[in-house]
Design an enzyme around this catalytic site. Structure first.
Site, mmCIF file in Angstrom:
data_model
loop_
_atom_site.group_PDB
_atom_site.id
_atom_site.type_symbol
_atom_site.label_atom_id
_atom_site.label_comp_id
_atom_site.label_asym_id
_atom_site.label_seq_id
_atom_site.Cartn_x
_atom_site.Cartn_y
_atom_site.Cartn_z
ATOM 1 C CB CYS A 1 -3.704 3.249 -1.574
ATOM 2 S SG CYS A 1 -5.024 4.387 -1.200
ATOM 3 C CG HIS B 1 -1.898 0.963 1.412
ATOM 4 N ND1 HIS B 1 -1.642 2.255 1.807
ATOM 5 C CD2 HIS B 1 -3.231 0.890 1.217
ATOM 6 C CE1 HIS B 1 -2.786 2.925 1.857
ATOM 7 N NE2 HIS B 1 -3.764 2.122 1.495
ATOM 8 C CD GLN C 1 -6.781 -4.664 4.423
ATOM 9 O OE1 GLN C 1 -7.697 -5.293 4.947
ATOM 10 N NE2 GLN C 1 -6.976 -3.483 3.861
ATOM 11 C CE LYS D 1 -7.161 -0.557 6.454
ATOM 12 N NZ LYS D 1 -7.947 0.068 5.402
ATOM 13 C CG ASP E 1 0.719 -2.328 6.182
ATOM 14 O OD1 ASP E 1 -0.224 -2.520 6.968
ATOM 15 O OD2 ASP E 1 0.618 -1.645 5.140
HETATM 16 N N1 C6P Z 1 -6.253 0.287 2.883
HETATM 17 C C1 C6P Z 1 -8.064 -0.111 1.355
HETATM 18 O O1 C6P Z 1 -9.176 0.126 0.881
HETATM 19 P P1 C6P Z 1 -4.866 3.677 7.153
HETATM 20 O O2 C6P Z 1 -5.515 4.493 6.100
HETATM 21 O O3 C6P Z 1 -3.617 4.329 7.679
HETATM 22 O O4 C6P Z 1 -5.792 3.235 8.229
HETATM 23 O O5 C6P Z 1 -4.404 2.321 6.456
HETATM 24 C C2 C6P Z 1 -3.522 2.370 5.371
HETATM 25 C C3 C6P Z 1 -3.259 0.989 4.880
HETATM 26 C C4 C6P Z 1 -1.998 0.448 5.035
HETATM 27 N N2 C6P Z 1 -1.717 -0.801 4.644
HETATM 28 C C5 C6P Z 1 -2.638 -1.585 4.085
HETATM 29 C C6 C6P Z 1 -2.283 -2.989 3.691
HETATM 30 C C7 C6P Z 1 -3.941 -1.101 3.890
HETATM 31 O O6 C6P Z 1 -4.856 -1.878 3.327
HETATM 32 C C8 C6P Z 1 -4.247 0.224 4.272
HETATM 33 C C9 C6P Z 1 -5.608 0.819 3.992
HETATM 34 C C10 C6P Z 1 -7.600 0.688 2.544
HETATM 35 O O7 C6P Z 1 -7.341 -0.999 0.904
HETATM 36 C C11 C6P Z 1 -7.782 2.150 2.325
HETATM 37 S S1 C6P Z 1 -6.787 2.778 1.025
#
Ligand code: C6P
Length: 410
Positions: free
Chosen positions: A367, A125, A205, A228, A202
Site C-alpha cells: 500500500c 501508506h 506501526q 497491529k 500516522d
Molecule cells: N499497513 C501493512 O501490511 P489500517 O488498515 O487502517 O488498520 O492501517 C492502515 C495503515 C496506515 N498506516 C500505516 C503506516 C500502515 O502500516 C497501515 C497498514 C499494513 O503494511 C496493511 S496494508
C-alpha cells in the site's frame, strides 16, 4: 537505562495460533506489520464480553448495559494511559484509515482552500496519502511531498523548505511500514508548530512497538489500529487535541453522537462521543483493553528493545544471502521491519517459496506505490517482527531464502 529483555520463548505460549502447522511445518509468522497475532487474554476478553456483558453502551439502565459501558469506557481509559493522552481526545474509529479520513473531512476539508498547502511524505501508506488527495480535489488546496532519500529517510532540506507558509498541515508516518524508518516526529512537530502548522501522525506501526507519549510529542492528531498491537480487527483510535475536536464538525452523523434532535436542527454530544456515530465495536473495545493490559504487563520498552535486537540480528543474517538488496536505513532509527528483494526472483515468488517452509512474510507494494516508484521497484518482500518472534524465526527465513536462490539458480 536499557529496558529488561523479554523472553520471546515464553511469550509465544500466550499466542495459540503460533502452534498452527503450515505446509507441514510449525508456523513462523513474520507478517505482524500487516496484522499482529492475538494472545489468549485478548481472545478470552472478547468471548467474556459476549458471554457476560453483551448490551449496547451509553443507553441501558440495566445491568448488562452498565457492564458494556464500563468495558467500552474502560478501554478508552486504558488507551489514553498507554499513549499519555487526555481520554476526551481518544475517539474510537474502525482503524487508522478511518481516523485519518475523519481528520481529512472534518478538519482539512472544512478549513482549507487554494491558498493552503498540506504536506505529506513519499513514504506514506496510501491511508495517509489518498485522503489528502481527496481534500485537494474538494478544496483546491495544494499537496506536496517530502522526498525520501536513497537510504530511506526524509529529506532534511525539503522538510525545512516545506514546513513554512502556506503549509497548514503536515501528515507524516511515525514508522514506515516498508522501510521501518522511525521518523523524528518530535522534532517535526516542534518545527511545524513553530510555523503555526498542524500535525497529524500516522502511528499504525509505532504504538505497537515503541513507547509513545502524546503528552510529550504534542501532535494535533495521532491515529493507530488495535489489530497491529495484539488487539482485534475493527477498532482503532484517533487521538485529537481536545480543543480542536471541540471546534470540528462531526464526520459521521446519526445515533449516539447527538445532544438534542428536532426536525429542524440537531446539536452534538460532547467529545469524543460527537465522533462516534452509531453502535460502536464494543467487543473490539473489550479486546483492545485486554491488548493494552497485555502489552503493559510485558512492558512496551522491552517490546521495543526486542524489536531492535531482532532487526539487528536479521540484518546480520540477511547480509549472508547472495543477491539480497535491503531497503531502508539500517541503524538506530529503524525498527522491526525488513524489506528486501532477491536478485532475479520476483518478490511474490520469494513469498510463495518461504511459505512452503511455513514462513509467512508479505510481498507486494505494501500500500505504498509512490514509495515503490521512488525505490525503482514494483514490489518488495517484507519480514516484520513482533514480541513473539525469536532468532529461530529469522534463521528459518534465511534458510528459506537460500532455498529460493537454489530454485531460481542464483
Ligand atoms: N499497513 C501493512 O501490511 P489500517 O488498515 O487502517 O488498520 O492501517 C492502515 C495503515 C496506515 N498506516 C500505516 C503506516 C500502515 O502500516 C497501515 C497498514 C499494513 O503494511 C496493511 S496494508
Amino acid at each position: 537505562m536499557l529496558a529488561p529483555t523479554l523472553d520471546a520463548g515464553l511469550i509465544r505460549l500466550d499466542f495459540p495460533i503460533l502452534k498452527e502447522q503450515v505446509n507441514g511445518r510449525e508456523l513462523v509468522y513474520l507478517d505482524s506489520a500487516a496484522t499482529s497475532q492475538k494472545p489468549t487474554a485478548v481472545i478470552e476478553a472478547i468471548s467474556a464480553y459476549y458471554t457476560h456483558a453483551n448490551a449496547n453502551v451509553h443507553r441501558g439502565v440495566h445491568v448488562l448495559g452498565e457492564r458494556a459501558t464500563e468495558i467500552f469506557e474502560g478501554a478508552r481509559e486504558s488507551v489514553a494511559r498507554l499513549v499519555g493522552a487526555d481520554p476526551r481526545g481518544v475517539v474510537f474509529v474502525r482503524n487508522t484509515t478511518e481516523g485519518i479520513n475523519l481528520v481529512a473531512q472534518a478538519y482539512a476539508r472544512e478549513r482549507f482552500g487554494p491558498q493552503d498547502r498540506i504536506v505529506c511524505t513519499e513514504m506514506e501508506h496510501h491511508s495517509n496519502l489518498v485522503p489528502w488527495q481527496r481534500v485537494r480535489e474538494q478544496t483546491g488546496c495544494q499537496l506536496e511531498f517530502i522526498p525520501v532519500t536513497p537510504d530511506g529517510r526524509l529529506d532534511a532540506e525539503a522538510t525545512v523548505r516545506l514546513l513554512q507558509a502556506p503549509t497548514r498541515l503536515l501528515a507524516v508516518t511515525h514508522v514506515s511500514n516498508v522501510l521501518g524508518t522511525i521518523n523524528p516526529v518530535e522534532e517535526l512537530i516542534r518545527q511545524a508548530h513553530g510555523e503555526g502548522i498542524r500535525v497529524l501522525i500516522d502511528g499504525a506501526q509505532a504504538v505497537p512497538h515503541m513507547p509513545v507519549d502524546l503528552a510529550q510529542l504534542d501532535p494535533d492528531f495521532y491515529a493507530f489500529s488495535a489489530h497491529k498491537m495484539c488487539g482485534p480487527t475493527g477498532i482503532g483510535v484517533l487521538y485529537g487535541r481536545p480543543e480542536l475536536l471541540d471546534e470540528m464538525p462531526p464526520f459521521l452523523t446519526g445515533g449516539s453522537m447527538i445532544s438534542v434532535v428536532t426536525l429542524e436542527k440537531t446539536t452534538w454530544d460532547e467529545i469524543p462521543h460527537k465522533f462516534e456515530a452509531g453502535t460502536p465495536d464494543i467487543g473490539g473495545a473489550a479486546g483492545l483493553r485486554a491488548a493494552v493490559d497485555y502489552l503493559e504487563k510485558v512492558g512496551i520498552p522491552s517490546v521495543f528493545r526486542h524489536g531492535v535486537e531482532l532487526t539487528e540480528y536479521a540484518d546480520e543474517m540477511l547480509s549472508e544471502v547472495p543477491g539480497l538488496t535491503r531497503y531502508g536505513p539500517q541503524g538506530p532509527d529503524q525498527l522491526g521491519i525488513v524489506s528486501f528483494n532477491l536478485e532475479g526472483v520476483h518478490p511474490h515468488d520469494v513469498g510463495t517459496i518461504v511459505d512452503r517452509a511455513g514462513v509467512a512474510i508479505r510481498a507486494g507494494h505494501h500500500c505504498c506505490q509512490p514509495l515503490m516508484r521512488r525505490l525503482s521497484v514494483s514490489a518488495t518482500a517484507r519480514a516484520s517482527f513482533y514480541l513473539y518472534n525469536t532468532r529461530d524465526d529469522v534463521d528459518a527465513l534465511v534458510a528459506a531464502l537460500f532455498e529460493a536462490n537454489r530454485i531460481f539458480g542464483s
